[in-house]
Design a protein around this motif. Sequence first.
Motif, PDB file in Angstrom:
ATOM      1  N   LYS A 124      -6.382   8.809  -7.740  1.00 41.21           N
ATOM      2  CA  LYS A 124      -6.936   9.432  -8.877  1.00 41.21           C
ATOM      3  C   LYS A 124      -6.274   8.197  -9.697  1.00 41.21           C
ATOM      4  N   ALA A 139     -16.259   7.842 -15.857  1.00 39.91           N
ATOM      5  CA  ALA A 139     -16.305   8.667 -17.019  1.00 39.91           C
ATOM      6  C   ALA A 139     -15.521   8.166 -17.411  1.00 39.91           C
ATOM      7  N   VAL A 164     -12.772  17.917 -17.388  1.00 36.08           N
ATOM      8  CA  VAL A 164     -12.747  17.971 -15.904  1.00 36.08           C
ATOM      9  C   VAL A 164     -11.520  17.703 -15.607  1.00 36.08           C
ATOM     10  N   LYS A 166      -8.029  16.241 -13.015  1.00 33.88           N
ATOM     11  CA  LYS A 166      -8.059  16.030 -11.697  1.00 33.88           C
ATOM     12  C   LYS A 166      -6.313  16.447 -11.514  1.00 33.88           C
ATOM     13  N   VAL A 176      -9.616  19.360  -8.141  1.00 32.77           N
ATOM     14  CA  VAL A 176     -11.054  18.861  -9.171  1.00 32.77           C
ATOM     15  C   VAL A 176     -11.382  20.195  -9.503  1.00 32.77           C
ATOM     16  N   ILE A 178     -12.970  22.614 -12.871  1.00 33.45           N
ATOM     17  CA  ILE A 178     -14.307  21.690 -14.381  1.00 33.45           C
ATOM     18  C   ILE A 178     -14.573  22.825 -14.747  1.00 33.45           C
ATOM     19  N   GLU A 208     -10.416  14.353 -17.869  1.00 30.70           N
ATOM     20  CA  GLU A 208     -12.448  13.185 -17.914  1.00 30.70           C
ATOM     21  C   GLU A 208     -12.664  13.814 -18.167  1.00 30.70           C
ATOM     22  N   GLN A 209     -13.946  13.070 -18.871  1.00 26.62           N
ATOM     23  CA  GLN A 209     -15.493  12.955 -19.742  1.00 26.62           C
ATOM     24  C   GLN A 209     -16.608  13.943 -18.255  1.00 26.62           C
ATOM     25  N   PHE A 210     -16.722  14.080 -18.928  1.00 23.95           N
ATOM     26  CA  PHE A 210     -18.252  14.863 -17.726  1.00 23.95           C
ATOM     27  C   PHE A 210     -19.438  14.734 -17.937  1.00 23.95           C
ATOM     28  N   LEU A 211     -19.893  14.028 -16.680  1.00 22.47           N
ATOM     29  CA  LEU A 211     -20.953  13.131 -16.702  1.00 22.47           C
ATOM     30  C   LEU A 211     -21.719  14.059 -15.554  1.00 22.47           C
ATOM     31  N   GLU A 215     -25.710  13.941  -8.259  1.00 22.56           N
ATOM     32  CA  GLU A 215     -24.962  12.607  -7.117  1.00 22.56           C
ATOM     33  C   GLU A 215     -25.099  12.367  -6.024  1.00 22.56           C
ATOM     34  N   LYS A 237     -21.709  20.414  -0.868  1.00 21.19           N
ATOM     35  CA  LYS A 237     -21.148  20.818  -1.048  1.00 21.19           C
ATOM     36  C   LYS A 237     -20.570  21.874  -0.817  1.00 21.19           C
ATOM     37  N   ILE A 305     -17.468   8.918  -9.347  1.00 19.70           N
ATOM     38  CA  ILE A 305     -17.093   9.667  -9.581  1.00 19.70           C
ATOM     39  C   ILE A 305     -16.042  10.175  -8.932  1.00 19.70           C
ATOM     40  N   GLU A 306     -15.767   9.279  -7.213  1.00 19.13           N
ATOM     41  CA  GLU A 306     -14.603   8.734  -7.046  1.00 19.13           C
ATOM     42  C   GLU A 306     -14.638   7.685  -6.028  1.00 19.13           C
TER      43      GLU A 306
HETATM   44  P1  AMP Z   1     -13.286  14.024  -6.484  1.00 21.21           P
HETATM   45  O1  AMP Z   1     -12.684  15.230  -5.989  1.00 21.21           O
HETATM   46  O2  AMP Z   1     -13.576  13.752  -7.358  1.00 21.21           O
HETATM   47  O3  AMP Z   1     -14.834  13.999  -6.130  1.00 21.21           O
HETATM   48  O4  AMP Z   1     -14.633  16.040  -7.905  1.00 21.21           O
HETATM   49  C1  AMP Z   1     -15.456  16.533  -7.196  1.00 21.21           C
HETATM   50  C2  AMP Z   1     -16.675  16.891  -7.078  1.00 21.21           C
HETATM   51  O5  AMP Z   1     -16.141  17.487  -8.634  1.00 21.21           O
HETATM   52  C3  AMP Z   1     -17.526  15.816  -6.992  1.00 21.21           C
HETATM   53  O6  AMP Z   1     -18.173  15.904  -6.515  1.00 21.21           O
HETATM   54  C4  AMP Z   1     -18.387  16.512  -8.327  1.00 21.21           C
HETATM   55  O7  AMP Z   1     -19.253  17.322  -8.241  1.00 21.21           O
HETATM   56  C5  AMP Z   1     -17.538  17.570  -9.811  1.00 21.21           C
HETATM   57  N1  AMP Z   1     -16.913  16.458 -10.574  1.00 21.21           N
HETATM   58  C6  AMP Z   1     -15.705  15.048 -10.628  1.00 21.21           C
HETATM   59  N2  AMP Z   1     -15.824  14.743 -11.594  1.00 21.21           N
HETATM   60  C7  AMP Z   1     -16.592  14.865 -12.767  1.00 21.21           C
HETATM   61  C8  AMP Z   1     -17.225  14.315 -13.417  1.00 21.21           C
HETATM   62  N3  AMP Z   1     -16.954  13.397 -14.332  1.00 21.21           N
HETATM   63  N4  AMP Z   1     -17.945  14.698 -14.434  1.00 21.21           N
HETATM   64  C9  AMP Z   1     -18.956  15.789 -14.070  1.00 21.21           C
HETATM   65  N5  AMP Z   1     -18.412  16.499 -12.507  1.00 21.21           N
HETATM   66  C10 AMP Z   1     -17.708  15.920 -11.901  1.00 21.21           C
END
Ligand code: AMP
Length: 440
Positions: A124, A139, A164, A166, A176, A178, A208-211, A215, A237, A305-306
Motif C-alpha cells: 500500500k 485519499a 482508515v 491499512k 483494512v 475503518i 488514510e482519509q475516509f472517502l 465503488e 464484498k 482506493i487500491e
Molecule cells: P482495500 O483493501 O484498500 O481495497 O480496502 C478494502 C475496502 O475498504 C475497500 O473496498 C473500501 O470499501 C474500503 N476502503 C478502503 N480505503 C478507503 C477509504 N480511503 N475510504 C473509504 N473506504 C475505504
Amino acid sequence: MTKGYFFGYFALKFFVSMKILLLGSGGRECALSWKLAQSPLCDHLYIAPGNAGTAQYGTNVALGINDFEALKSFCLDQRIDILFPGSEEPLVNGVYDFFKEDELLRHIIIPGPSKEGAQLEGSKAFSKKLMARHHIPTAAYAEFDESSFEQGITYLEQHSLPIVLKADGLAAGKGVVITSDREEAKAVFTDMIHNEQFGAAGKTVVVEQFLSGIELSVFAFTDGKNYVLLPEAKDYKRVGEGDTGPNTGGMGAISPVPFADAAFMQKVKEQVVEPTVQALRSEKIVYNGFIFFGLINVAGEPYVIEYNCRMGDPETEVVMPRLENDLVELVIKMEAQKLDEVTIQHSKKAAATVMLVSKGYPGSYEKAKPISGLEQVKDSLLFHAGTSGAGADVLTSGGRVIAITSYGDSIKEALQQSYQSASLVNFEGKAFRKDIGFEF
Ligand code: AMP
Ligand code: GLY
C-alpha cells in the motif's frame, strides 16, 4: 475491423497455436479457462491446480502456484508458450522475474508484471507514493512504522473521523480497518505495528482519509506502453444483504456499472488509467498484463482506493463473458507491444454473477458436500470457485463454491436468470446474497 487487421488476425490464427499454463483454482480462473479455451489460438490449456470446473476446459495439473522450480520443469516438459497468473501471489513473489532471468524460460509470455510492478498491489505504501508522485487522485494519507509510532498516535489524535488504517503488505483483504472510534483506531494501529497481528504485512501502516462514495472496478490490460480497457464491473464484498457483515472475497458482481457513463469513464482514463501506465513507464517499472483499479466515485470524481496486479474475483466472472475479443490474441498483442492495434469489443448485454457459498463463510465452514443439479442449469454459465471431483461427482472444497453468471438485456434480467439457476444447484449449507445489484 480494418482490412489489415482482419487479415492479420487470420494469419495469426493460421500460424500460431499456444500452449498455456494458467495458475490458480478459483472462480476467476474458471472464467479465464472458459475464455482461453474458446480461442482458436489456444492449442492446449493446463490449469495449476484448477478445480472441477476448469477441468471442463483444459487439463488440471497438481502444481503449487508458488513452486517456481516445479513450474519451470512443467513449462519445459510441455513446451508452454504462455504462463498466465490468475492471482497476485506468484506475481508478488516474483514469478515474472524468475522466468525472465532464466535463459530457458525467457521466451515464455507472461501477462503479468515484474516483482517490482506487482508492488502496486503488494505494498500500500508503494502504491500511495507512486500516486502522490504522479498526482493520481487518491485519499490523503500518512505512513508510519515502528520508528514513527509516537508520531502516528499523535496523528490519529488529530485525524478526522472515520479513520482508515491499512496494513502495508498482502493481507488477503483483511488488512483494512475503518473505524469512527478514535480509541479503537489507536488500538488497531498499535496492534498492526507492535503485535504483528497482521503478520509482516503490518509493520508499516498507512492511515488514510475516509472517502464516501460508490465503488467500482476498472480493468486495464497493458503492454507497458499502450493499454486497453476491459468492461468495468462492480462487486459485492460484504457477506450480508444491504452490504452488511464481514468482508468476503466477493459475493456477486455486475457489469456494466450504470453510473460509469461515458463522461465518468473519460475522467477515469484521463485522471487515473493513463497517468498510472505513464507513471510505471517513466519510472521504468516493468509492467505487463492487468491493472485492476479499485475506484470510488466521490460526487462524480474518480479516486483510487487500491490497485491490484491481476483480475478481480468475482468481477472476472462477468467481465470475461462480456469481452468479445480473443483473450489469447490480446496476450500476443501485449507481448509485441501492439495493444494500440486492438479495439475492445464487448457485448451489449449485461452480465450478473451470484456466488453460492458454504454456510459460515467467510468464517469457518464445512467442506466435501456433494453438489447436485449442475446439469439442470441451461441458461447460465457455471464458474466453479471451490469445488473438487469431476463429472457428476462434484464436491464443495471452499468458502466460495460456484459463481452463477447470466446475460440479460438489463442487469435486473441477468440477475433474475442467475437467481433462477441458483435455485437448481444444491449442496448442504448453500448460502448466497439475494440482493446483488440492489441499487440499480
Ligand atoms: P482495500 O483493501 O484498500 O481495497 O480496502 C478494502 C475496502 O475498504 C475497500 O473496498 C473500501 O470499501 C474500503 N476502503 C478502503 N480505503 C478507503 C477509504 N480511503 N475510504 C473509504 N473506504 C475505504
Ligand atoms: N473482488 C475484489 C478482488 O478481486 O480483489
